[in-house]
Design a protein around this motif. Structure first.
Motif, PDB file in Angstrom:
ATOM      1  N   ILE A  72       0.849  -1.187   0.000  1.00  0.00           N
ATOM      2  CA  ILE A  72       0.000   0.000   0.000  1.00  0.00           C
ATOM      3  C   ILE A  72       0.888   1.242   0.000  1.00  0.00           C
ATOM      4  O   ILE A  72       1.545   1.544   1.008  1.00  0.00           O
ATOM      5  CB  ILE A  72      -0.913   0.032   1.239  1.00  0.00           C
ATOM      6  CG1 ILE A  72      -1.683  -1.284   1.383  1.00  0.00           C
ATOM      7  CG2 ILE A  72      -1.850   1.218   1.186  1.00  0.00           C
ATOM      8  CD1 ILE A  72      -2.433  -1.415   2.700  1.00  0.00           C
ATOM      9  N   PRO A  73       0.931   1.984  -1.095  1.00  0.00           N
ATOM     10  CA  PRO A  73       1.753   3.192  -1.098  1.00  0.00           C
ATOM     11  C   PRO A  73       1.154   4.284  -0.217  1.00  0.00           C
ATOM     12  O   PRO A  73      -0.052   4.508  -0.234  1.00  0.00           O
ATOM     13  CB  PRO A  73       1.759   3.615  -2.572  1.00  0.00           C
ATOM     14  CG  PRO A  73       0.548   2.985  -3.163  1.00  0.00           C
ATOM     15  CD  PRO A  73       0.288   1.735  -2.391  1.00  0.00           C
ATOM     16  N   TYR A  74       2.004   4.930   0.572  1.00  0.00           N
ATOM     17  CA  TYR A  74       1.522   6.049   1.380  1.00  0.00           C
ATOM     18  C   TYR A  74       1.096   7.155   0.419  1.00  0.00           C
ATOM     19  O   TYR A  74       1.861   7.605  -0.417  1.00  0.00           O
ATOM     20  CB  TYR A  74       2.613   6.554   2.309  1.00  0.00           C
ATOM     21  CG  TYR A  74       2.085   7.416   3.437  1.00  0.00           C
ATOM     22  CD1 TYR A  74       1.857   6.874   4.696  1.00  0.00           C
ATOM     23  CD2 TYR A  74       1.801   8.763   3.233  1.00  0.00           C
ATOM     24  CE1 TYR A  74       1.354   7.650   5.731  1.00  0.00           C
ATOM     25  CE2 TYR A  74       1.297   9.545   4.268  1.00  0.00           C
ATOM     26  CZ  TYR A  74       1.073   8.983   5.512  1.00  0.00           C
ATOM     27  OH  TYR A  74       0.561   9.752   6.526  1.00  0.00           O
ATOM     28  N   PRO A  75      -0.157   7.641   0.518  1.00  0.00           N
ATOM     29  CA  PRO A  75      -0.669   8.557  -0.496  1.00  0.00           C
ATOM     30  C   PRO A  75      -0.183   9.996  -0.319  1.00  0.00           C
ATOM     31  O   PRO A  75       0.351  10.368   0.732  1.00  0.00           O
ATOM     32  CB  PRO A  75      -2.187   8.471  -0.283  1.00  0.00           C
ATOM     33  CG  PRO A  75      -2.337   8.162   1.169  1.00  0.00           C
ATOM     34  CD  PRO A  75      -1.177   7.280   1.518  1.00  0.00           C
ATOM     35  N   THR A  76      -0.407  10.781  -1.342  1.00  0.00           N
ATOM     36  CA  THR A  76      -0.095  12.198  -1.296  1.00  0.00           C
ATOM     37  C   THR A  76      -1.178  12.950  -0.515  1.00  0.00           C
ATOM     38  O   THR A  76      -2.198  12.383  -0.137  1.00  0.00           O
ATOM     39  CB  THR A  76      -0.017  12.771  -2.717  1.00  0.00           C
ATOM     40  OG1 THR A  76      -1.283  12.538  -3.375  1.00  0.00           O
ATOM     41  CG2 THR A  76       1.080  12.087  -3.523  1.00  0.00           C
ATOM     42  N   ILE A  77      -0.966  14.201  -0.288  1.00  0.00           N
ATOM     43  CA  ILE A  77      -1.870  15.181   0.336  1.00  0.00           C
ATOM     44  C   ILE A  77      -2.540  14.688   1.615  1.00  0.00           C
ATOM     45  O   ILE A  77      -3.700  14.973   1.858  1.00  0.00           O
ATOM     46  CB  ILE A  77      -2.913  15.744  -0.661  1.00  0.00           C
ATOM     47  CG1 ILE A  77      -3.899  14.669  -1.149  1.00  0.00           C
ATOM     48  CG2 ILE A  77      -2.227  16.411  -1.850  1.00  0.00           C
ATOM     49  CD1 ILE A  77      -5.151  15.223  -1.818  1.00  0.00           C
ATOM     50  N   GLN A 134     -12.070  12.610  -2.030  1.00  0.00           N
ATOM     51  CA  GLN A 134     -10.673  12.907  -1.721  1.00  0.00           C
ATOM     52  C   GLN A 134     -10.173  12.124  -0.511  1.00  0.00           C
ATOM     53  O   GLN A 134      -9.007  11.752  -0.435  1.00  0.00           O
ATOM     54  CB  GLN A 134     -10.503  14.412  -1.484  1.00  0.00           C
ATOM     55  CG  GLN A 134      -9.065  14.868  -1.544  1.00  0.00           C
ATOM     56  CD  GLN A 134      -8.953  16.373  -1.449  1.00  0.00           C
ATOM     57  OE1 GLN A 134      -8.922  16.925  -0.346  1.00  0.00           O
ATOM     58  NE2 GLN A 134      -8.904  17.043  -2.578  1.00  0.00           N
ATOM     59  N   GLY A 135     -11.075  11.845   0.423  1.00  0.00           N
ATOM     60  CA  GLY A 135     -10.676  11.113   1.612  1.00  0.00           C
ATOM     61  C   GLY A 135     -10.761   9.610   1.477  1.00  0.00           C
ATOM     62  O   GLY A 135     -10.110   8.872   2.225  1.00  0.00           O
ATOM     63  N   LYS A 136     -11.557   9.122   0.514  1.00  0.00           N
ATOM     64  CA  LYS A 136     -11.841   7.692   0.430  1.00  0.00           C
ATOM     65  C   LYS A 136     -11.489   7.051  -0.910  1.00  0.00           C
ATOM     66  O   LYS A 136     -11.087   5.888  -0.961  1.00  0.00           O
ATOM     67  CB  LYS A 136     -13.333   7.457   0.703  1.00  0.00           C
ATOM     68  CG  LYS A 136     -13.761   7.665   2.146  1.00  0.00           C
ATOM     69  CD  LYS A 136     -13.280   6.526   3.040  1.00  0.00           C
ATOM     70  CE  LYS A 136     -13.904   6.566   4.413  1.00  0.00           C
ATOM     71  NZ  LYS A 136     -13.488   5.438   5.265  1.00  0.00           N
ATOM     72  N   ALA A 137     -11.689   7.754  -2.008  1.00  0.00           N
ATOM     73  CA  ALA A 137     -11.661   7.114  -3.333  1.00  0.00           C
ATOM     74  C   ALA A 137     -10.375   7.392  -4.098  1.00  0.00           C
ATOM     75  O   ALA A 137     -10.400   7.663  -5.291  1.00  0.00           O
ATOM     76  CB  ALA A 137     -12.878   7.569  -4.149  1.00  0.00           C
ATOM     77  N   PHE A 138      -9.249   7.299  -3.423  1.00  0.00           N
ATOM     78  CA  PHE A 138      -7.965   7.587  -4.064  1.00  0.00           C
ATOM     79  C   PHE A 138      -7.260   6.291  -4.470  1.00  0.00           C
ATOM     80  O   PHE A 138      -7.738   5.186  -4.190  1.00  0.00           O
ATOM     81  CB  PHE A 138      -7.085   8.415  -3.124  1.00  0.00           C
ATOM     82  CG  PHE A 138      -6.913   7.825  -1.756  1.00  0.00           C
ATOM     83  CD1 PHE A 138      -5.835   7.007  -1.467  1.00  0.00           C
ATOM     84  CD2 PHE A 138      -7.831   8.088  -0.749  1.00  0.00           C
ATOM     85  CE1 PHE A 138      -5.664   6.462  -0.209  1.00  0.00           C
ATOM     86  CE2 PHE A 138      -7.677   7.554   0.524  1.00  0.00           C
ATOM     87  CZ  PHE A 138      -6.597   6.735   0.792  1.00  0.00           C
ATOM     88  N   ASP A 139      -6.122   6.444  -5.125  1.00  0.00           N
ATOM     89  CA  ASP A 139      -5.374   5.285  -5.621  1.00  0.00           C
ATOM     90  C   ASP A 139      -4.983   4.352  -4.477  1.00  0.00           C
ATOM     91  O   ASP A 139      -4.578   4.792  -3.395  1.00  0.00           O
ATOM     92  CB  ASP A 139      -4.094   5.743  -6.334  1.00  0.00           C
ATOM     93  CG  ASP A 139      -4.383   6.584  -7.559  1.00  0.00           C
ATOM     94  OD1 ASP A 139      -5.491   6.473  -8.108  1.00  0.00           O
ATOM     95  OD2 ASP A 139      -3.488   7.364  -7.966  1.00  0.00           O
ATOM     96  N   ALA A 140      -5.099   3.045  -4.726  1.00  0.00           N
ATOM     97  CA  ALA A 140      -4.652   2.001  -3.794  1.00  0.00           C
ATOM     98  C   ALA A 140      -5.321   2.102  -2.429  1.00  0.00           C
ATOM     99  O   ALA A 140      -4.716   1.769  -1.414  1.00  0.00           O
ATOM    100  CB  ALA A 140      -3.129   2.039  -3.653  1.00  0.00           C
ATOM    101  N   SER A 141      -6.573   2.531  -2.397  1.00  0.00           N
ATOM    102  CA  SER A 141      -7.279   2.704  -1.126  1.00  0.00           C
ATOM    103  C   SER A 141      -8.148   1.508  -0.755  1.00  0.00           C
ATOM    104  O   SER A 141      -8.850   1.551   0.261  1.00  0.00           O
ATOM    105  CB  SER A 141      -8.157   3.963  -1.177  1.00  0.00           C
ATOM    106  OG  SER A 141      -9.137   3.865  -2.194  1.00  0.00           O
ATOM    107  N   ALA A 142      -8.107   0.427  -1.564  1.00  0.00           N
ATOM    108  CA  ALA A 142      -8.974  -0.729  -1.288  1.00  0.00           C
ATOM    109  C   ALA A 142      -8.218  -2.048  -1.366  1.00  0.00           C
ATOM    110  O   ALA A 142      -8.515  -2.907  -2.203  1.00  0.00           O
ATOM    111  CB  ALA A 142     -10.154  -0.740  -2.259  1.00  0.00           C
TER     112      ALA A 142
END
Length: 233
Positions: A72-77, A134-142
């Motif tokens: 799981i990559p640590y996401p941006t922003i 923005q809080g839920k539907a980002f890359d690699a979030s599932a």
């Protein structure tokens, strides 16, 4: 030659992600991801952001948010990247306005899943009355573990749900504590959307959510299923 075969695609078509199926060489192609919000009373109370008298609700993640390899990559922003561990239901039949008593007939199988969340972004959206993307539907979030067919494990309706981070228990609850159980979730969701084979439903998380950092190791166990093993990279 069919009309479809004469169409040129200047942009390569995206191939849907697939998940392994336990006991089979076939894979489960993911079509949509639905998530249940606020489905455990103790989680509503720990977050202090919703009225516990209100029913759960649904939101979505893109299908390509699925993580299959556990990395799981640590996401941006975000400065507050949090885990939410939960039972995931894989739909195997087209479903429209399904009665609760028939809902389990539409389940292909079950898996362990993580609803990864940019909590700071989600809270900002809440305050401004904006959607949760923005809080839920980002890359690699599932991230999702392998699908266990009903034919092998039966229906998962009760049992323990435990998430460990670096060996320490962070979430420890039981599936019986869900406000909406699996048949109720499928019935309610199928009133709002036409469900199809390939849909995943993340059924909500219990209390104990919290932040993770690069290098953290997560192991999620749901009774009757293989554990979901993941790492923040």
């Amino acid at each position: 030659m069919s009309i479809q075969n004469t169409i040129n695609h200047p942009i390569p078509q995206i191939i849907a992600p697939t998940l392994p199926i336990v006991g089979s060489k076939e894979r489960f192609g993911v079509r949509r991801i639905y998530c249940v919000g606020r489905n455990y009373l103790a989680h509503i109370r720990e977050m202090k952001e919703g009225d516990e008298r209100d029913p759960p609700f649904f939101f979505q993640k893109p299908s390509d948010a699925v993580v299959v390899d556990g990395l799981i990559p640590y996401p941006t922003i975000t400065d507050d990247f949090q885990y939410e561990f939960e039972l995931t239901v894989a739909i195997g039949r087209r479903a429209v306005d399904v009665p609760r008593g028939e809902a389990l007939d539409y389940v292909f199988g079950y898996a362990a899943g993580l609803d990864m969340t940019r909590r700071d972004r989600q809270r900002e959206c809440n305050k401004k009355g904006l959607p949760w993307e923005q809080g839920k539907a980002f890359d690699a979030s599932a991230p999702c573990g392998p699908i266990h067919p009903v034919s092998l494990v039966g229906h998962i309706s009760q049992g323990s749900l435990v998430l460990r981070v670096n060996g320490e228990i962070r979430q420890n609850s039981r599936l019986e504590k869900m406000i909406w159980n699996v048949p109720e979730i499928i019935s309610e969701l199928s009133k709002q959307y036409e469900l199809f084979p390939g849909d995943l439903i993340y059924t909500g998380t219990p209390e104990g959510v919290g932040a993770v950092h690069r290098g953290d190791a997560l192991v999620g166990e749901i009774e009757g299923l293989e554990p979901l093993v993941a790492k923040i990279v």
